[in-house]
Scaffold this active site. Sequence first.
Site, short mmCIF file in Angstrom:
data_model
loop_
_atom_site.label_atom_id
_atom_site.label_comp_id
_atom_site.label_asym_id
_atom_site.label_seq_id
_atom_site.Cartn_x
_atom_site.Cartn_y
_atom_site.Cartn_z
N ARG B 276 44.76 41.96 36.72
CA ARG B 276 43.32 42.10 36.81
C ARG B 276 42.95 43.44 36.19
O ARG B 276 43.20 44.48 36.77
CB ARG B 276 42.95 42.07 38.29
CG ARG B 276 41.49 42.15 38.61
CD ARG B 276 41.32 42.44 40.09
NE ARG B 276 41.31 43.86 40.36
CZ ARG B 276 41.66 44.42 41.52
NH1 ARG B 276 42.08 43.68 42.51
NH2 ARG B 276 41.62 45.72 41.68
N HIS B 280 38.17 44.59 41.38
CA HIS B 280 38.24 43.29 42.06
C HIS B 280 36.92 42.54 41.91
O HIS B 280 36.90 41.37 41.53
CB HIS B 280 38.57 43.52 43.54
CG HIS B 280 38.39 42.30 44.38
ND1 HIS B 280 39.25 41.23 44.30
CD2 HIS B 280 37.45 41.97 45.29
CE1 HIS B 280 38.84 40.29 45.13
NE2 HIS B 280 37.75 40.71 45.75
N TYR B 289 42.65 53.38 44.67
CA TYR B 289 44.01 52.90 44.98
C TYR B 289 44.89 52.63 43.77
O TYR B 289 46.05 52.32 43.92
CB TYR B 289 43.92 51.62 45.84
CG TYR B 289 43.06 50.52 45.23
CD1 TYR B 289 43.58 49.66 44.27
CD2 TYR B 289 41.75 50.33 45.62
CE1 TYR B 289 42.82 48.65 43.71
CE2 TYR B 289 40.96 49.33 45.07
CZ TYR B 289 41.50 48.50 44.12
OH TYR B 289 40.73 47.51 43.56
#
Lengths: 326, 382
Positions: B276, B280, B289
């Site tokens: 990805r 998100h 993160y």
Amino acid sequence: MAVQKLPLAKALNESLRKALETDPKVLIMGEDVGKLGGVFRITDGLQKDFGEDRVIDTPLAESGIVGTAIGLALRGYRPVVEIQFDGFVFPAYDQIVTQLAKMHARALGKIKLPVVVRIPYGGGIGAVEHHSESPEALFAHVAGLKVVSPSNASDGYWMLQQAIQSDDPVIFFEPKRRYWDKGEVDTEAIPGPLHTARVAREGADLTLAAYGPMVKVCLEAAAAAQEEGKSVEVVDLRSMSPIDFDTLQTSVEKTRRLVVVHEAPVFYGSGAEIAARITERCFYHLEAPVLRVGGFHAPYPPARLEEEYLPGLDRVLDAVDRSLAY
Amino acid sequence: MTVESTAARKPRRSSKRASAAGKPQSSEPQLVQLLTPEGVRVEHPEYDIDLSADEMRGLYRDMVLTRRFDGEATALQRQGELGLWASLLGQEAAQIGSGRALRDDDYVFPTYREHGVAWCRGVDPTNLLGMFRGVNHGGWDPNTNNFHLYTIVIGSQTLHATGYAMGVAKDGADSAVIAYFGDGASSQGDVAESFTFSAVYNAPVVFFCQNNQWAISEPTEKQTRVPLYQRAQGFGFPGVRVDGNDVLACLAVTRSALERARRGEGPTLVEAFTYRMGAHTTSDDPTKYRHDDERQAWEAKDPIQRLRTYLETEGHADAAFFAALEEESDTLAKRVREAVRAMPDPQDMAMFDHIYADGHALVDEERAEFAAYQASFAEEGK
Ligand SMILES: Cc1ncc(C[n+]2csc(CCOP(=O)(O)OP(=O)(O)O)c2C)c(N)n1
């Protein structure tokens, strides 16, 4: 400094921090609660300070999260579980209802289940499907669970710690549309008991009862009604199971009228329970039937319609007028 | 892949046990590949594919248009036209490869990110945007293109796909069903239960997992200790890992799994190993993160660029083709932008529509009450 002005989200964060500091058995568990600090950042920075063993990023599995929290509680821990959004608690509903709620009774009181399930709930943030639900009645209906919802930062700070200290499972509903609302938090105050209601505004003509996100709407409605010469009392129930009917009864005996307001659908909702109980307790005091304002018997609508669906100032005032017209 | 800091952790019995139970995911997995990141065609003993230049240009076109549509949707979210968008950036090969392996009579059960598969099914891309704009919860008739509604609750649709496939088998039809889900979803009970049901009933379903390495902020290691495709074995059906950035391999592997389902041999798990590249969703902040060098490493494996290199070196596509496609992308983006801006807000009363097929007295009552309430404002306004 003991008194701080904090948004509800930050008050909850501080509350969790305090709980982790105070009791080494407290654990935070959930999806994305670690590095990300949760999608609403309620656990922001906690993993950094308390480590991965106490602030635990779990697999994406709600039944697993609650089920293992039950096991950890049986082993003496105090898990505080985060469900990412209201609509995603249902994979865990089985564990909560069939297991968590009943174990204490089944073991004749010999075991304790100090599990807190935190659920950001309710609408008003323009989210997609399954991100705006108010399923509190589904939990309050289940014996063995306690169900609470703070409406402001101070309650967020104190009620969460009280929930964590409770030896019973507590479903802790956080009104997500209020996360960014600031309020005063006195971190050295002596808080009232977790399940007592609070008179948030005094009034003489009618009582509005609400909890969580709707308390603010009711306070605004009371202020608007004041301008029209109507004196409206607002009771913040704070707890949906148990409900502090005594405080509510005292208020209704004074004002003789009650309107219950919540976001969840009215049909079979918590307003129905409150209306029935208050009617039993205050039948001879009531000047009008207890009215309810809430969501419709319709799926939570797409974001562009939620303002119509959610009880707003006008719908609350409309009910106030209807009640006063009796 | 970002390795979580383990410095703070004391070695404990439980962690030793966990590592004894299975090795963590290897970062260089064995995977089916037919086109290398450099755009070189390679052979695979089990899976091969013979496509005409025209068909390959078609796959390229699908990927480019899907990416452009996705990019436009992201931009529309930034401009306040959409409340949220879940981008598929980087997952075009997994979606177009698998999507183009399907027959018209196959049925698709997507998550909320399968914009490329929707494209392959002929769903008008503007239909996908209604739920992200907040005007509806779906926006298309699933039976028009055998493409089910997007599913936001993680993992639920894998059971629906399995049940649908059980129905296909009962009917004696020879179509197949495909269920899409993510690596995070693999942790859900529903997904495990769908594996169980499909194996026990030999359902003609292909489980297509796009392992894009992340479930919001959690890396795949937070979901599993063994490579995901190996899960299938324990349930009694084959699992295969394919290079999810290789459209040819995704097509070949999915086609083979669908054929197996049609032959009555039951389910297959396909793990498309991909990435990805963006956040998100538009409300996520991956800087909290994820390291950017990880993304850069995956950019070198870009699914679109590698097919382009191949088409160019083989002389399958010329400058005119790429220029025409660029123009077609612009037209699509413009059409999408205009369609979204023109999308009307739903009528108030729409929230009472379609709640029950046979009607319901309470809904009728509340609809009438609400209509009267709304009308009271109009009167006041007079
Ligand atoms: C049951 C449930 N729990 C939590 C969520 C919130 N959520 C939405 S997407 C997501 C991560 C999904 O990761 P993955 O399955 O790997 O799919 P990806 O989005 O990466 O393609 C989460 C936790 C949800 N939608 N449903």
